[in-house]
Design a protein around this motif. Structure first.
Motif: not given
Length: 288
Positions: A245-250
């Protein structure tokens, strides 16, 4: 009338007793291995179906859901290349097939039952295709014992095992998870299938609790798999450094587009599923 196969499930609690799914069968092949009863069914609606000790393991029609979801949420959490992967269980080959799409250098598959691998290679080529890849090492033995003497070797360890009975029971315990942690690199990720939070809630909760004793970051997540008990199925990801959940959407969007260019579109997993799968219904962890 034809043949019918019913997987009877005796769940946790009286409301789930003696439920199951029934499939219309065109043909059946049965084999007794040293470890279990292996059954291959040719079904009307689900294609070929692999059944071990009476429990459906995979079908040609919906296998992509399980195999994509046990691999890709972790695969897209890494911010670097994945070099070495260990798969414990998963003798049908579907998990290995999806792992190879992340282009690792080495994949070790440890499967206790050689017959499952040989049977799948012969009867389920669309699922087992990755087992013939030159990067894959097939190791026939006890996954619990195999992982004990490994030290900071793997980027990703995936346990694709059956229910916690018989040889698989030890793969759900704290001692095994501690050996897994030792076998992982410091920023490695562990993923295990963790049963149905609806039909096997107690087992699911135990997995999460046992992993919480060992790892700092614990993320259970869900997928809908029609041929598994209740349809609601879970996996649990654990790490000391990386949080899905820490992976940036971009960043995830860019990684996924590059992945699709090389491998083609996946059938189930996508960036929206990546985040949404980690939303767990309230009832699962509510004390009763």
């Amino acid at each position: 009338m034809g043949l019918w196969f019913t997987e009877k499930y005796e769940g946790e609690g009286m409301e789930l007793q003696a439920t199951g799914l029934t499939f219309k069968v065109k043909s059946a092949v049965k084999k007794e291995t040293p470890y279990q009863e292996l059954l291959l069914l040719e079904t009307e609606d689900w294609g070929k179906m692999l059944v071990l000790d009476g429990a459906v393991q995979t079908t040609e029609r919906d296998e992509f859901i399980y195999h994509e979801m046990i691999v890709h949420p972790a695969g897209f959490t890494f911010t670097r290349e994945i070099e070495r992967v260990l798969v414990v269980g998963g003798g049908d080959g579907g998990t290995v097939r999806e792992v190879l799409k992340h282009n690792p250098k080495v994949v070790d598959l440890v499967e206790i039952d050689r017959d499952v691998v040989e049977f799948s290679k012969r009867e389920l080529p669309s699922i087992s295709s990755g087992l013939s890849d030159e990067r894959v090492n097939l190791i026939f033995g006890d996954g619990r014992e195999f992982v004990k003497d490994k030290d900071s070797l793997y980027d990703l360890i995936i346990v694709d095992c059956s229910d916690p009975i018989g040889p698989s029971k030890v793969l759900y315990e704290e001692e095994f998870y501690r050996d897994v942690l030792k076998a992982l690199k410091p920023d490695g990720i562990f993923v295990t299938q963790s049963e149905s939070p609806f039909a096997q809630r107690n087992v699911h909760i135990k997995v999460v609790k046992e992993l919480s004793k060992v790892f700092k970051i614990i993320r259970p997540y869900l997928a809908f798999i029609p041929t598994y008990p209740s349809g609601m199925w879970s996996f649990t990801m654990a790490s000391n450094k990386l949080d899905p959940l820490g992976v940036p959407p971009s960043s995830l969007g860019k990684l996924y587009r590059e992945f699709v260019e090389k491998n083609g579109e996946l059938k189930y997993y996508n960036p929206e599923i990546h985040y949404g799968a980690f939303a767990i219904p309230n009832f699962v962890y509510r004390e009763e």
